[in-house]
Each structure stands twice: as C-alpha cells, then as structure tokens.
Design a protein around this motif. Structure first.
Motif, PDB file in Angstrom:
ATOM      1  N   GLY A  88      -3.775   1.358  -6.401  1.00 21.89           N
ATOM      2  CA  GLY A  88      -3.061   2.094  -7.444  1.00 21.89           C
ATOM      3  C   GLY A  88      -3.981   3.086  -8.137  1.00 21.89           C
ATOM      4  O   GLY A  88      -3.589   4.225  -8.440  1.00 21.89           O
ATOM      5  N   LEU A  89      -5.218   2.671  -8.386  1.00 22.15           N
ATOM      6  CA  LEU A  89      -6.188   3.583  -9.005  1.00 22.15           C
ATOM      7  C   LEU A  89      -6.508   4.748  -8.080  1.00 22.15           C
ATOM      8  O   LEU A  89      -6.663   5.888  -8.531  1.00 22.15           O
ATOM      9  CB  LEU A  89      -7.461   2.798  -9.342  1.00 22.15           C
ATOM     10  N   LEU A  90      -6.592   4.462  -6.769  1.00 21.27           N
ATOM     11  CA  LEU A  90      -6.821   5.547  -5.805  1.00 21.27           C
ATOM     12  C   LEU A  90      -5.649   6.526  -5.819  1.00 21.27           C
ATOM     13  O   LEU A  90      -5.849   7.751  -5.779  1.00 21.27           O
ATOM     14  CB  LEU A  90      -6.991   4.957  -4.393  1.00 21.27           C
ATOM     15  N   GLY A  91      -4.424   6.013  -5.889  1.00 19.46           N
ATOM     16  CA  GLY A  91      -3.254   6.898  -5.949  1.00 19.46           C
ATOM     17  C   GLY A  91      -3.301   7.790  -7.179  1.00 19.46           C
ATOM     18  O   GLY A  91      -3.024   8.994  -7.101  1.00 19.46           O
ATOM     19  N   LEU A 116       0.829  -1.208   0.000  1.00 15.84           N
ATOM     20  CA  LEU A 116       0.000   0.000   0.000  1.00 15.84           C
ATOM     21  C   LEU A 116       0.858   1.251   0.000  1.00 15.84           C
ATOM     22  O   LEU A 116       0.586   2.206  -0.730  1.00 15.84           O
ATOM     23  CB  LEU A 116      -0.894   0.007   1.243  1.00 15.84           C
ATOM     24  N   ASN A 117       1.891   1.249   0.817  1.00 15.87           N
ATOM     25  CA  ASN A 117       2.763   2.412   0.914  1.00 15.87           C
ATOM     26  C   ASN A 117       3.388   2.722  -0.444  1.00 15.87           C
ATOM     27  O   ASN A 117       3.333   3.858  -0.931  1.00 15.87           O
ATOM     28  CB  ASN A 117       3.847   2.132   1.965  1.00 15.87           C
ATOM     29  N   VAL A 118       3.983   1.719  -1.057  1.00 12.02           N
ATOM     30  CA  VAL A 118       4.645   1.931  -2.348  1.00 12.02           C
ATOM     31  C   VAL A 118       3.625   2.326  -3.420  1.00 12.02           C
ATOM     32  O   VAL A 118       3.838   3.279  -4.180  1.00 12.02           O
ATOM     33  CB  VAL A 118       5.397   0.647  -2.769  1.00 12.02           C
ATOM     34  N   THR A 119       2.511   1.610  -3.477  1.00  7.60           N
ATOM     35  CA  THR A 119       1.542   1.826  -4.555  1.00  7.60           C
ATOM     36  C   THR A 119       0.875   3.194  -4.453  1.00  7.60           C
ATOM     37  O   THR A 119       0.843   3.964  -5.426  1.00  7.60           O
ATOM     38  CB  THR A 119       0.456   0.731  -4.507  1.00  7.60           C
ATOM     39  N   LEU A 120       0.351   3.497  -3.294  1.00  6.93           N
ATOM     40  CA  LEU A 120      -0.381   4.758  -3.137  1.00  6.93           C
ATOM     41  C   LEU A 120       0.533   5.975  -3.309  1.00  6.93           C
ATOM     42  O   LEU A 120       0.232   6.887  -4.074  1.00  6.93           O
ATOM     43  CB  LEU A 120      -1.026   4.802  -1.747  1.00  6.93           C
ATOM     44  N   ILE A 121       1.650   5.969  -2.613  1.00 10.98           N
ATOM     45  CA  ILE A 121       2.499   7.163  -2.616  1.00 10.98           C
ATOM     46  C   ILE A 121       3.223   7.312  -3.946  1.00 10.98           C
ATOM     47  O   ILE A 121       3.352   8.430  -4.472  1.00 10.98           O
ATOM     48  CB  ILE A 121       3.474   7.102  -1.429  1.00 10.98           C
TER      49      ILE A 121
END
Length: 251
Positions: free
Chosen positions: A148-151, A64-69
C-alpha cells in the motif's frame, strides 16, 4: 484515530458509488482461481497436501492487485481533484491521511476475498483448522501494508494515466518474480537468485510461515526481516512524494 476512520469511511463511500470498480474486484479473483488454481488444488489433494498452498498465492495476488492499483491510481487521481487541495489545507498530519487510505484498501481487500474463499472452501481440500483462519487472513492483511505504501509512493510521483500503467507493470513483475504466479523453484535461474530478496516472496513466506506451511519455500529465516526493510523504504518514498507534491502545489 477518529480522523483516520473518517478518512477511510469517505474513501469507502466513494468506492461504493462506482460499481464498475468493485464488482470486478469481487469476481476476478474467483474466476482466476477457477481457471488456473482449481486443477492444482486437486493435484495437491491427491498428494495429501492441503489446498492452502494454492489458495494462498491467489489471495496474495488479489490483495496486491487491489492494494497497489487502488492506491496508486486513486492518489494520482485525487491530486488532480480540487477537493484534495482543500483537504491539504486542513491541520491533519500526513500519517493520518496515509493510515486512512491504507485502512480503506485493506478493508476492501477482505471483502474482495469472500467469493474466492467461498469457492475454495466448497471445491477444494483446505486443511486449515477453523481457529487458524483468522491468523491466516490477518497476516495477509498486515503483510499488504508495504505494498500500500508503494502504491501511494507511485501515486504521489506520477500523473493519473501513467500511475495506473506503471503500477500494473510493477505489480506483474513483483508477482511473477516473487513466485506468486508459479513457484519460485520453477522460475529461470536468474530470477530464482533474485526472488528471495523481493517483498512479494517474503510476503508469501510470511503468510505460509504463520500457518506452518512454509516448508515448501527455501528461504533463510533472517530473510523475513527484508519485508520490514522494504516497508520502511516504501514509507519514506511515499512521504517524500507527498512532500514533493505539496511543494509543487503550494510552494
């Protein structure tokens, strides 16, 4: 598909040129696990349970950390880059660009797990058979797509400095309330009531269900459909943000 791979490859090359980005991404998950997860894994081993109950939330937290940020900050920064404006003039569908960004982040996620998995494999009592590992890690990758889509949705709607800050707040709220930092049963009552409806909780449930270890999570089976609903919602918001940004820049 060729353009998706080209797009993903370009992002990966850009990332490799900036070690200050990917070196912490490799080390932090392992350090967090050594500091906060190793003791819990030992307790589970003494109870006869496998350490996958502890390792899985750390895997999801890292993903989550890698994908979102990466995607929120990366998309927001790219929007201010003149090269991005040139790319928008190419006859490439928005879906191709979305898939390229998702693919590069998901590949980097797999690399970022390696130090954590090596330490967990050597220092804990992981009971998963070797043949289950591809399923376990594959579901972690696939389940990261909605985040990833949210990011990207945040990146297309916020300026670069705000995107990183807002994304960190969203990430911590989703991780905590979804039961990734502490089990949902140990959260305050009000949070427990909301947790089953959050995508992070369903993400954890999905991964543990795939390896037959979801018996510690009390969630109705139909709740897993919520993750698909969150995916559709985040995809629509990301597409709307892309078109809105396009309208602002090109009229």
């Amino acid at each position: 598909m060729r353009y998706v791979l080209l797009h993903a490859g370009a992002h990966l090359r850009d990332m490799v040129r900036v070690p200050m980005y990917w070196v912490p991404g490799l080390l932090f998950p392992m350090l967090f696990f050594l500091l906060f997860g190793l003791t819990s894994a030992g307790q589970l081993a003494r109870q006869g349970l496998g350490s996958e109950y502890v390792v899985t939330p750390f895997l999801l937290f890292t993903t989550l950390n890698v994908t979102l940020i990466s995607l929120s900050a990366g998309v927001a920064a790219d929007r201010e880059n003149p090269w991005e404006q040139r790319l928008r003039l190419l006859p490439i569908a928005v879906l191709t660009r979305f898939l390229g960004r998702l693919l590069y982040v998901l590949v980097f996620n797999v690399v970022s797990w390696l130090p954590l998995l090596v330490v967990a494999g050597l220092a804990t009592d992981l009971k998963l058979p070797v043949v289950i590992w591809p399923l376990w890690l594959g579901v972690v990758v696939v389940g990261a797509i909605p985040f990833g889509l949210l990011g990207m949705a945040l990146g297309y709607r916020l300026p670069a400095p705000a995107a990183a800050m807002v994304c960190n707040i969203v990430f911590l709220i989703l991780a905590f309330c979804g039961g990734l930092l502490v089990p949902a049963e140990m959260l305050p009552g009000a949070v427990q009531a909301v947790a089953p409806y959050l995508p992070t909780h369903e993400y954890l449930h999905l991964v543990l269900s795939a390896i037959g270890r979801a018996d510690q999570i009390t969630t109705p089976p139909w709740m897993i459909g919520l993750l698909a609903a969150w995916t559709v919602l985040f995809a629509l918001v990301a597409r709307d943000g892309y078109r809105r940004d396009e309208g602002v820049r090109y009229g």
